[in-house]
Design a protein around this motif. Structure first.
Motif, short mmCIF file in Angstrom:
data_model
loop_
_atom_site.label_atom_id
_atom_site.label_comp_id
_atom_site.label_asym_id
_atom_site.label_seq_id
_atom_site.Cartn_x
_atom_site.Cartn_y
_atom_site.Cartn_z
N UNK A 152 0.85 -1.19 0.00
CA UNK A 152 0.00 0.00 0.00
C UNK A 152 0.89 1.24 0.00
N UNK A 153 0.31 2.37 -0.37
CA UNK A 153 1.10 3.60 -0.41
C UNK A 153 1.28 4.13 1.01
N UNK A 154 2.53 4.48 1.35
CA UNK A 154 2.77 5.07 2.66
C UNK A 154 2.18 6.47 2.71
N UNK A 155 1.62 6.84 3.87
CA UNK A 155 1.04 8.17 4.04
C UNK A 155 1.69 8.83 5.24
N UNK A 163 1.98 8.80 10.54
CA UNK A 163 2.80 8.04 9.58
C UNK A 163 2.21 6.64 9.42
N UNK A 164 1.58 6.44 8.29
CA UNK A 164 1.04 5.11 7.98
C UNK A 164 2.00 4.45 7.00
N UNK A 165 2.74 3.49 7.50
CA UNK A 165 3.79 2.89 6.65
C UNK A 165 3.18 1.97 5.60
N UNK A 166 3.88 1.79 4.50
CA UNK A 166 3.38 0.86 3.47
C UNK A 166 3.27 -0.54 4.04
N UNK A 167 2.19 -1.20 3.67
CA UNK A 167 1.96 -2.57 4.14
C UNK A 167 1.99 -3.49 2.92
N UNK A 168 2.76 -4.57 2.99
CA UNK A 168 2.75 -5.50 1.85
C UNK A 168 1.33 -6.00 1.59
#
Lengths: 248, 308
Positions: free
Chosen positions: B162-165, B255-260
């Motif tokens: 997913x896209x990091x936000x 900070x929502x990190x990218x999740x596989x």
């Protein structure tokens, strides 16, 4: 002199074959010369073309659209049996054009006017400049598109999404200000219940806005005969929702 | 018996004679064979692709120097020009469009005679685009099977997430006083509000931004600063960094990190990336083939450094 009888028989068979060939050639020529949108109203041409169309569909189209013509929403392959046409309005001439030149197929005469940008990427669109959206804007547009389906009561997110849809998101440019799409460029109607990708859930709509999409269909001008192309167009035309072979 | 009757009787006898019958049969069969052969040859000759003919094939509406103008193109052109269906177009309108297409074909053929591919840049660009598309047409339009996609997903897993936000507050301290910068950062860490820290330490916040994707935050902060804050959690503050003539202090708001992504969710993206990958591979393979069969001579002053 019995051999003369055999020769006469062979000559008769040959003459019959030639006559049949000439007749077949004549019907084939008539099929190709006819205005495509009027072919379906000629029962003789329909009868001639349907078997050929089914056979051609099986070889050239069913790999993606499936044997029942119902498509595959995981890959964005449209259902050819419903009443929704992404490109054009389902006229036989339009279907034939797609069979001939395809969609984003590499043939410049095929459909290739626009694709869905990937708004969560730094460069959403390859062909011209489109600014990416912010995560909140993608969320809001998702909510707005969902509201078109569910007639949800207005909310701040829906209003914000509508603003993005009509302004900086440029969504209106293809889908129209009323979100009903534009078959001239293959932009789907977002207000109906027919989904090309996914199932219309928030997740699949969000993914479409974030990642973009650009389905394709091969052109067949180099691989099928013109008679096969018209026949398969006629076959597909006859399978559309509410459609019959004899409908214009 | 008259001479004619005698002749007729003689012919009849020859016909009934087994030897004569054999000769006649041979002649007839030979003639039939010749007719059949000539018919097949004639059919083949006059229906083979590329055969010069004075007839217009049924799928075409005209032939210009043996180059067809397809009915389908004619219909599309008519509808496009007139803004109505082909059935609604009058005969005069259709004939006008047909003549335009004939003129276009004549001019295109003239352009080939003039070798515009060699001299006209627009033509060259169009040809490069068209050939590039043609090379990869099979890849772009074919549907890879599930196993191919899953293999690609497994070998490129890192690109399917997913896209990091992130939302950050980027505070700027003019000058080079790093001590003040550190004190401001500590104040933020201890819970002092951004407004109070700005007022107390003379910081500015040139632009306020909402939550954004990683690529946008990276673009704004620059690679160095982004690398510092990328892994920080909400509320954390970086070590002040001097960039240009100012010191930057960044507090991470969210900070929502990218999740596989699991394969079923990433499938559409996997298919797109797989095609792009195959597109590049096919194009490179074709260029390698074209180079291999070509004679490319590079001038002496560039030959030593030239690498395809």
């Amino acid at each position: 002199m019995r051999w003369l009888g055999w020769i006469a028989l062979a000559a008769s068979l040959a003459a019959a074959a030639v006559a049949s060939g000439i007749h077949e050639q004549s019907v084939r020529s008539r099929l190709l010369r006819a205005d495509p949108d009027l072919v379906a109203s000629d029962p003789q041409l329909v009868a001639y073309a349907m078997d050929m169309g089914a056979l051609t569909y099986s070889g050239a189209c069913s790999g993606c659209h499936g044997p029942a013509l119902t498509g595959d929403r995981r890959s964005g392959v449209p259902d050819l049996t419903d009443s929704e046409w992404l490109y054009g309005t389902g006229r036989l001439s339009e279907i034939e054009r797609i069979v001939l030149y395809g969609i984003r197929s590499g043939y410049s005469k095929g459909w290739n006017l626009a694709s869905m940008p990937a708004f969560a990427r730094a460069k959403p669109y390859a062909s011209y400049h489109v600014d990416p959206l912010k995560p909140g804007e993608v969320d809001d547009v998702t909510t707005f598109v969902l509201s078109l389906q569910n007639a949800a009561s207005p909310s701040d997110a829906v209003e914000r999404g509508k603003t993005v849809f009509l302004k900086n998101g440029l969504c209106f440019d293809c889908h129209g200000a009323d979100a009903r799409g534009d078959p001239a460029i293959g932009a789907p109607d977002l207000t109906d219940a027919v989904w090309l990708y996914g199932n219309g859930s928030a997740e699949s709509i969000h993914a479409a806005i974030a990642h973009g999409m650009a389905g394709s269909c091969p052109g067949n001008i180099d691989s099928l005969s013109f008679a096969e192309i018209r026949a398969v167009a006629l076959y597909v035309h006859s399978k559309r929702s509410g459609g019959r072979a004899h409908d214009p | 018996m008259t001479p004619d009757a005698a002749l007729s009787s003689s012919a009849m006898q020859r016909a009934l004679d087994p030897a004569s019958t054999s000769t006649l049969r041979a002649m007839v069969l030979c003639a039939v064979g010749a007719i059949v052969g000539l018919s097949i040859a004639g059919y083949g000759l006059f229906t083979a692709a590329g055969t010069s003919t004075r007839t217009v094939p049924p799928e075409s509406v005209a032939m210009v120097n043996q180059r067809p103008i397809l009915r389908s193109d004619f219909i599309a052109q008519t509808e496009s020009e007139l803004g109505k269906t082909f059935a609604e177009a009058t005969r005069d309108e259709r004939l006008k469009v047909l003549d335009e297409m004939v003129r276009e074909e004549l001019l295109v053929q003239r352009s080939l005679e003039l070798d515009f591919a060699e001299t006209d840049q627009d033509s060259r660009n169009a040809l490069v685009t068209a050939v590039t598309q043609q090379i990869t047409v099979g890849i772009v339009t074919s549907e890879p099977d599930e196993q191919q996609l899953m293999n690609f997903y497994e070998t490129h897993k890192e690109q399917f997430s997913s896209e990091g936000r992130m939302q950050v507050v980027d505070l700027v301290l003019a000058g080079e006083n790093m001590e003040v910068g550190r004190a401001a950062a500590n104040a933020l860490r201890s819970g002092t509000s951004v407004e109070d820290v700005m007022a107390g330490f003379g910081l500015t916040q040139p632009v306020r931004h909402d939550e954004d994707y990683y690529f946008a935050v990276k673009y704004r902060l620059g690679d160095v600063l982004f690398a510092q804050v990328e892994h920080l959690s909400a509320g954390a503050v970086n070590e002040p960094v001097r960039l240009g003539d100012a010191i930057h202090i960044v507090q991470v708001v969210s900070n929502t990190r990218p999740v596989p992504l699991a394969y079923p969710i990433a499938r559409a993206q996997v298919a797109t990336d797989f095609k792009m990958f195959e597109h590049e591979r096919s194009l490179n393979a074709t260029l390698t083939f074209l180079r291999g069969r070509s004679t490319i001579l590079i001038a002496d002053d560039y030959a030593a450094d030239y690498k395809p």
